[in-house]
Design an enzyme around this catalytic site. Structure first.
Site, mmCIF file in Angstrom:
data_model
loop_
_atom_site.group_PDB
_atom_site.id
_atom_site.type_symbol
_atom_site.label_atom_id
_atom_site.label_comp_id
_atom_site.label_asym_id
_atom_site.label_seq_id
_atom_site.Cartn_x
_atom_site.Cartn_y
_atom_site.Cartn_z
ATOM 1 N N VAL A 136 47.381 40.909 23.508
ATOM 2 C CA VAL A 136 48.529 40.041 23.213
ATOM 3 C C VAL A 136 48.452 39.520 21.786
ATOM 4 O O VAL A 136 49.445 39.504 21.048
ATOM 5 C CB VAL A 136 48.609 38.880 24.227
ATOM 6 C CG1 VAL A 136 49.753 37.932 23.856
ATOM 7 C CG2 VAL A 136 48.813 39.411 25.631
ATOM 8 N N CYS A 137 47.265 39.105 21.376
ATOM 9 C CA CYS A 137 47.078 38.606 20.001
ATOM 10 C C CYS A 137 47.416 39.683 18.985
ATOM 11 O O CYS A 137 47.982 39.396 17.915
ATOM 12 C CB CYS A 137 45.641 38.156 19.787
ATOM 13 S SG CYS A 137 45.110 36.805 20.826
ATOM 14 N N THR A 138 47.053 40.905 19.283
ATOM 15 C CA THR A 138 47.333 42.007 18.364
ATOM 16 C C THR A 138 48.832 42.139 18.126
ATOM 17 O O THR A 138 49.285 42.299 16.988
ATOM 18 C CB THR A 138 46.759 43.315 18.930
ATOM 19 O OG1 THR A 138 45.330 43.191 19.039
ATOM 20 C CG2 THR A 138 47.085 44.501 18.027
#
Length: 222
Positions: free
Chosen positions: A44-46
């Protein structure tokens, strides 16, 4: 300690993917967005960092500087940025803080023990040029943020900071805004020459005051 709207946000020094920075100096006279990530090399952070990089020109148009934070070390950040650039087809060119000491995370109350004792939640802070907190949003680690919404909020904050208006539900740039209740209708008619649409004495709309309707562009720096 939790930050409240209107508080002066804490200053800090930190090592980032762009070198050592001082937060206040980095922001200068710009608006700022500081947002946290639970960990590097997470899916998700990516996507979030990639989306932020893709919207670089939109943030620049609004005089907004972006700064991310994760508790992982600097070398991990550098490798992760390569992955983000590859998978999201973009170039991450804003700093990512290596907050191994959790100094920044604690200053901004980004670690919520009932969610995780070590990883940061997905907090996002919008900070004005006066270094005061204008908005904060916190998501759980499993839910990615909507950065189109973040831009919409920035538009609203910048507009309402300069004019005696508020923005209604689902407002987007270019749509009518609401005259604040503290201004009488008589004064509003003088203050907003584009006209008023009075639905109720307390609910009065006017065209966005900083926009040239014919050109559909904002005046000033935008």
């Amino acid at each position: 300690m939790a930050l409240h709207l209107g508080d002066t946000v804490p200053d800090f020094d930190a090592m980032t993917t762009a070198g050592q920075i001082n937060f206040y100096e980095y922001l200068g006279d710009s608006w700022g967005i500081l947002f946290s990530h639970p960990a590097d090399y997470t899916p998700v952070c990516t996507t979030e960092l990639g989306r932020t990089a893709q919207l670089r020109k939109e943030f620049e148009r609004r005089n907004v500087k972006v700064l991310a934070v994760s508790v992982d070390p600097l070398e991990a950040h550098k490798g992760w940025v390569n992955d983000i650039n590859e998978t999201q087809r973009t170039v991450v060119d804003f700093p990512i803080i290596a907050d191994e000491s959790r100094n920044v995370s604690m200053l901004y109350d980004m670690i919520h023990p009932n969610a995780s004792a070590t990883a940061t939640v997905r907090s996002l802070f919008i900070i004005g040029p006066d270094k005061k907190l204008k908005l904060s949003i916190t998501y759980p680690a499993s839910t990615g943020r909507n950065f189109v919404e973040v831009l919409r909020v920035v538009d609203s904050l910048q507009l309402t900071a300069n004019y005696s208006v508020a923005t209604p539900a689902d407002w987007r740039r270019g749509e009518d805004v609401i005259v604040v209740p503290s201004i009488s209708t008589e004064d509003a008619e003088k203050k907003f020459p584009k006209g008023l649409r009075i639905v109720k004495p307390y609910l009065r709309y006017t065209p966005q005051p900083d926009m040239d309707v014919a050109a559909n562009t904002r005046t000033g720096i935008f």
